[in-house]
Design an enzyme around this catalytic site. Structure first.
Site, mmCIF file in Angstrom:
data_model
loop_
_atom_site.group_PDB
_atom_site.id
_atom_site.type_symbol
_atom_site.label_atom_id
_atom_site.label_comp_id
_atom_site.label_asym_id
_atom_site.label_seq_id
_atom_site.Cartn_x
_atom_site.Cartn_y
_atom_site.Cartn_z
ATOM 1 N N CYS A 112 51.483 4.050 12.104
ATOM 2 C CA CYS A 112 50.938 4.971 11.213
ATOM 3 C C CYS A 112 51.430 6.031 12.196
ATOM 4 O O CYS A 112 51.223 6.511 12.688
ATOM 5 C CB CYS A 112 49.546 5.563 11.276
ATOM 6 S SG CYS A 112 48.488 6.746 10.440
ATOM 7 N N CYS B 64 50.166 9.943 11.993
ATOM 8 C CA CYS B 64 48.049 9.578 12.659
ATOM 9 C C CYS B 64 48.240 8.968 13.386
ATOM 10 O O CYS B 64 48.622 8.097 13.570
ATOM 11 C CB CYS B 64 47.348 10.584 11.792
ATOM 12 S SG CYS B 64 47.061 10.503 10.034
ATOM 13 N N SER B 65 47.253 8.601 12.420
ATOM 14 C CA SER B 65 46.389 7.238 13.072
ATOM 15 C C SER B 65 45.719 6.463 12.155
ATOM 16 O O SER B 65 44.382 5.658 12.496
ATOM 17 C CB SER B 65 45.677 7.865 13.886
ATOM 18 O OG SER B 65 44.422 8.359 14.042
ATOM 19 N N CYS B 66 45.680 6.415 10.999
ATOM 20 C CA CYS B 66 45.186 5.477 9.516
ATOM 21 C C CYS B 66 46.041 3.601 10.580
ATOM 22 O O CYS B 66 46.426 3.888 10.943
ATOM 23 C CB CYS B 66 46.321 5.993 8.878
ATOM 24 S SG CYS B 66 46.316 7.801 7.701
HETATM 25 FE FE FE Z 1 47.333 8.350 9.923
#
Ligand code: FE
Length: 205
Positions: free
Chosen positions: A103, A106-108
């Site tokens: 991602c 961000c951190s999906c």
């Molecule tokens: Fe994300």
């Protein structure tokens, strides 16, 4: 909460606690609800959940086709699902194609399938380098792919999460579904690793 207490914690933890307190006071969430959610994703859901999906796909061709067509619907057949994944795109590795997930924003991550993401998945170094120089970064992470293997990098967003379907390792014809699931690692489902054959210890090409 004393200032001394706050000084011992990272600012992110203090901010999170303050937000949780405000939401509770405002009657938006029940006390303990956040703890319940964190506990669920730390203890109940994890890479073993995704490993069940992969093992089923290896032994059931029709399931695999449904998984590749609509990942979330196929996972629901196994009782797997939940928030943080509205659409699950399952990408299949082969001898010639290797998929890896990131991602960049961000951190999906597919929480209901793999649990919480590892810290490195959220790092800016991984998020940028896996796009710019995937082959080199994968090699640094221990996955040295032959030059004739095409690398596909998939960028997750909040609505679409990805799961890599690793290749079934060689010499596993005698294993049942549960034993196959035990071979599947988190990193192989993110795409930063391939799986070893249980008898020879060699990774798939
Ligand atoms: Fe994300």
């Amino acid at each position: 909460m004393s200032d001394k207490h706050n000084q011992e914690k990272p600012w992110q933890a203090v901010r999170t606690e303050a937000m949780e307190h405000l939401l509770t006071v405002a009657g938006i969430i029940e006390p303990g609800r956040v703890d319940d959610i964190v506990h669920h994703y730390e203890k109940n859901v994890g890479p073993h959940t995704g490993a069940r999906v992969v093992a089923r796909a290896w032994v059931d061709h029709a399931f695999k086709q449904r998984l590749l067509q609509d990942g979330l619907a196929a996972c629901a057949e196994l009782g797997i699902g939940g928030p943080e994944t509205e659409f699950l795109n399952v990408v299949e590795n082969s001898a010639k194609v290797h998929n890896v997930v990131v991602c960049t924003l961000c951190s999906c991550y597919p929480w209901p399938i793999l649990g919480l993401p590892p810290a490195w998945y959220k790092s800016s170094a991984y998020r940028s380098r896996i796009v710019r120089e995937p082959r080199r970064l994968l090699a640094e992470m221990g996955l040295d792919l032959p030059a004739n293997v095409t690398i596909r990098v998939w960028d997750s967003v909040s609505e679409i999460r990805y799961l890599v379907l690793p290749e079934r390792p060689a010499n596993t014809g005698h294993l049942d579904e549960a034993a196959l699931a035990a071979l599947v690692t988190r990193d192989s489902m993110i795409g930063v690793a391939r799986l070893s054959s249980p008898t020879t210890g060699t990774t798939q090409p």
